[in-house]
Write a protein that holds these residues in place. Structure first.
Motif, short mmCIF file in Angstrom:
data_model
loop_
_atom_site.label_atom_id
_atom_site.label_comp_id
_atom_site.label_asym_id
_atom_site.label_seq_id
_atom_site.Cartn_x
_atom_site.Cartn_y
_atom_site.Cartn_z
N GLU A 167 0.84 -1.20 0.00
CA GLU A 167 0.00 0.00 0.00
C GLU A 167 0.88 1.26 0.00
O GLU A 167 0.61 2.22 -0.73
N ASP A 168 1.93 1.24 0.82
CA ASP A 168 2.83 2.37 0.87
C ASP A 168 3.55 2.57 -0.47
O ASP A 168 3.82 3.70 -0.87
N ARG A 169 3.82 1.48 -1.15
CA ARG A 169 4.53 1.53 -2.43
C ARG A 169 3.77 2.34 -3.47
O ARG A 169 4.38 3.00 -4.33
N ILE A 170 2.43 2.32 -3.42
CA ILE A 170 1.65 3.08 -4.41
C ILE A 170 1.12 4.39 -3.82
O ILE A 170 0.24 5.03 -4.41
N GLY A 171 1.65 4.77 -2.65
CA GLY A 171 1.28 6.06 -2.08
C GLY A 171 0.05 6.05 -1.21
O GLY A 171 -0.46 7.12 -0.85
N TRP A 172 -0.45 4.88 -0.86
CA TRP A 172 -1.61 4.79 0.02
C TRP A 172 -1.18 4.74 1.48
O TRP A 172 -0.08 4.26 1.80
N THR A 173 -2.07 5.19 2.35
CA THR A 173 -1.85 5.02 3.78
C THR A 173 -2.19 3.58 4.15
O THR A 173 -3.31 3.13 3.88
N PRO A 174 -1.25 2.84 4.72
CA PRO A 174 -1.54 1.44 5.09
C PRO A 174 -2.73 1.34 6.03
O PRO A 174 -2.94 2.20 6.88
N LYS A 175 -3.52 0.26 5.85
CA LYS A 175 -4.72 0.04 6.65
C LYS A 175 -4.64 -1.31 7.38
O LYS A 175 -5.38 -2.25 7.07
N PRO A 176 -3.74 -1.45 8.37
CA PRO A 176 -3.59 -2.73 9.06
C PRO A 176 -4.82 -3.14 9.85
O PRO A 176 -4.97 -4.32 10.20
N SER A 177 -5.72 -2.20 10.15
CA SER A 177 -6.94 -2.55 10.90
C SER A 177 -8.00 -3.19 10.00
O SER A 177 -8.95 -3.79 10.49
N MET A 178 -7.83 -3.09 8.70
CA MET A 178 -8.80 -3.65 7.76
C MET A 178 -8.59 -5.15 7.62
O MET A 178 -7.47 -5.66 7.76
N ALA A 179 -9.65 -5.90 7.37
CA ALA A 179 -9.55 -7.35 7.18
C ALA A 179 -8.62 -7.66 6.00
O ALA A 179 -8.63 -6.95 4.99
N VAL A 180 -7.83 -8.73 6.14
CA VAL A 180 -6.84 -9.07 5.13
C VAL A 180 -7.47 -9.27 3.75
O VAL A 180 -6.97 -8.73 2.75
N ASP A 181 -8.54 -10.03 3.67
CA ASP A 181 -9.17 -10.29 2.38
C ASP A 181 -9.65 -9.00 1.73
O ASP A 181 -9.50 -8.81 0.51
N GLU A 182 -10.20 -8.11 2.53
CA GLU A 182 -10.67 -6.84 2.01
C GLU A 182 -9.50 -6.01 1.49
O GLU A 182 -9.60 -5.34 0.45
N ARG A 183 -8.38 -6.05 2.21
CA ARG A 183 -7.20 -5.29 1.79
C ARG A 183 -6.65 -5.83 0.46
O ARG A 183 -6.23 -5.06 -0.41
N ILE A 184 -6.64 -7.15 0.32
CA ILE A 184 -6.12 -7.74 -0.92
C ILE A 184 -6.96 -7.31 -2.11
O ILE A 184 -6.43 -6.90 -3.15
N VAL A 185 -8.28 -7.40 -1.97
CA VAL A 185 -9.18 -7.01 -3.06
C VAL A 185 -9.05 -5.51 -3.34
O VAL A 185 -9.00 -5.08 -4.51
N ARG A 186 -8.99 -4.72 -2.29
CA ARG A 186 -8.86 -3.26 -2.44
C ARG A 186 -7.57 -2.91 -3.16
O ARG A 186 -7.57 -2.08 -4.09
#
Length: 398
Positions: free
Chosen positions: A204-223
Motif C-alpha cells: 500500500e505504501d509503495r503506491i502512495g496509500w496510507t496502510p490500513k492494518p486494521s482492515m480485514a486481510v481479504d478486504e485489503r487484498i481485493v482493495r
C-alpha cells in the motif's frame, strides 16, 4: 510476472553436462535456492517410480509440469535426483542472461535456452535430439510463463506435444516416447498468516496509500488489487473502468493487444492472449534488431512502449479475477500477495517455510498411441495437448 523490455540479440545456449559439477550443482540447488531463497525445505512426491522405470528401460521421457512458482525448476531438479535420475531442462533465455557464471552452471546441469517469443529452431532441434538419444527425462513447462495460481492452469502451448511427436517419429527399435504430466502445488506454513499485514502495508505504501492494518486481510487484498488495476487502466486507457474485476482485466488485455496489433500486424493463428503476446514481442524485437535498417530513436521509443503494452496485457491476463474471490484459502491469500509483490516490488517474498507437493501422473504412451492410430502422425499436437491439459488439470485438483 517480471517486466521484460528485451531488445537484445539472442544466442542459443546449448546444454553441456559436466559430471564433476553435478554434486555441487545439486547441493546449491537444495541448500541455496530451495531452502534459502525460496523457503521450500520439504518436498513430497508421488508417481516418480514409474518415471524411473521408463528412464531405466531406455525410453524417451518428457516431463510436463505446471509452472506457478519461481522455484519449480529447483523442485523438479531435486526430485529427479532423489529418484537417481539425471535430467535436461528447457529454460527461458532470460535466465541465461543474468550472469556468465550462472549460464555456465545451468549448462553444466544439462539446461539449455529457448527464446519463447520466436521460432527457436536450435532449442527445438536440441530437445528432439535429447529425446531421441537419451533416456534422461527432459523437463519442459507447457504453460511457458509463471502465473502464481497453483490450482488453475493457463492454456498450454502445443510446442511440448509437437516436440515429442517429432521425436517419436525418429525413435528406433524398442525405444518409446512417453509424456508425463506433473502437478506441483505449494502449501504454506500457517505462520504465513502473521506476515500478511506487514507485507500488505508495504505494498500500500509503495503506491502512495496510507496502510490500513486494521482492515480485514481479504478486504485489503481485493482493495489493493482493484486499485492497481485502476492505476493501469488510467496509465494505458485514460480512465479507470467499472464493473467486475474479471471483465475489466479481460477488456484491458484485449484493448492493449488490439492497439499494438493495429500497428504491428497480427498472426491469424494466434488466438489466446499468450500466443498473441508472443507474436507481438517477436515482431517488435525483430524490428528493433533490424541491422540493415535500424529504427530511428523515435521509432525505437514507440516500439519499446508497445513492448510495455503487450507486457501489461499479459499481466492482466495472468490475474484470474475469480481465483481469489471464489475461495479465500490460506494458500490463495499467500499466492495473491506474492503475485502483487512481484508486480510492485520486483520479486515475491517467502517469509515462512513452504511444502512442495508434486505428483507425476500416469504416463501417456505417445508411441503406442501413434502406432494404434489414436494420434495422427501429422496434426496430432492439438489432440495431445488437450489430453495433457486435462490430465494436468486433474492432478492440481487432488
Amino acid at each position: 510476472m517480471r517486466r521484460l523490455r528485451n531488445d537484445l540479440p539472442y544466442t542459443f545456449t546449448p546444454p553441456k553436462p559436466r559430471g564433476w559439477f553435478r554434486p555441487l550443482g545439486l547441493w546449491a540447488n537444495n541448500a541455496v535456492f530451495l531452502r534459502r531463497k525460496y523457503n521450500v525445505p520439504l518436498l513430497e512426491d508421488s508417481g516418480f517410480e514409474k518415471v524411473k522405470e521408463l528412464s531405466a528401460a531406455g525410453h524417451s521421457v518428457l516431463l510436463a509440469p505446471n509452472h506457478a512458482d519461481h522455484s519449480d525448476p529447483h523442485v523438479m531438479s531435486a526430485l529427479i535426483a532423489r529418484h537417481e535420475m539425471r535430467s535436461h531442462f528447457m529454460a527461458a533465455r532470460e535466465v541465461f542472461e543474468v550472469s556468465k557464471a550462472g549460464a555456465w552452471a545451468l549448462q553444466s546441469m544439462g539446461v539449455f535456452s529457448v527464446d519463447r517469443d520466436g521460432p527457436d529452431l536450435s532449442a527445438i532441434k536440441t530437445a528432439i535430439t535429447l529425446l531421441e538419444t537419451s533416456s534422461d527425462p527432459l523437463v519442459i513447462y507447457p504453460e511457458g510463463e509463471i502465473y502464481h495460481h497453483h490450482e488453475r492452469l493457463d492454456p498450454l502451448h502445443e510446442g511440448v506435444a509437437s516436440i515429442l511427436l517429432k521425436a517419436a517419429a525418429r525413435l528406433k527399435e524398442r525405444k518409446e516416447a512417453w509424456l508425463v504430466p506433473v502437478g506441483i502445488r505449494f502449501h504454506h506454513d500457517p505462520a504465513v498468516q502473521d506476515t500478511f499485514d506487514e507485507r500488505l502495508s508495504r505494498l500500500e505504501d509503495r503506491i502512495g496509500w496510507t496502510p490500513k492494518p486494521s482492515m480485514a486481510v481479504d478486504e485489503r487484498i481485493v482493495r489493493l488489487g482493484t486499485g492497481l488495476l485502476g492505476l493501469k487502466e488510467m496509465e494505458f486507457l485514460g480512465e479507470a473502468g467499472r464493473g467486475k474485476i474479471q471483465d475489466r482485466l479481460a477488456a484491458m488485455c484485449e484493448s492493449l493487444l488490439s492497439e499494438v496489433e493495429s500497428r504491428q500486424g497480427r498472426d491469424p493463428k494466434a488466438t489466446t492472449a499468450p500466443e498473441r503476446v508472443r507474436g507481438q514481442r517477436y515482431r517488435i524485437r525483430k524490428r528493433l534488431l533490424d541491422a540493415e535498417k535500424p529504427p530511428t530513436y523515435l521509432e525505437k521509443t514507440a516500439l519499446l512502449d508497445d513492448l510495455d503494452r503487450v507486457f501489461t496485457a499479459l499481466q492482466a491476463h495472468s490475474y484470474i479475477g475469480d481465483y481469489f474471490l471464489a475461495e479465500q484459502t490460506l494458500d490463495r491469500r499467500a499466492e495473491t500477495i506474492m503475485k502483487l509483490e512481484e508486480d510492485l516490488l520486483g520479486f515475491p517474498n517467502y517469509p515462512v517455510p513452504r511444502t512442495a507437493k508434486v505428483r507425476a501422473g500416469e504416463p501417456i504412451p505417445v508411441s503406442k498411441m501413434l502406432a494404434a492410430g489414436e494420434l495422427p502422425p501429422k496434426g496430432g499436437a492439438g489432440e495431445l495437448t488437450a489430453l495433457l491439459e486435462r490430465r494436468l488439470g486433474e492432478l492440481l485438483l487432488r
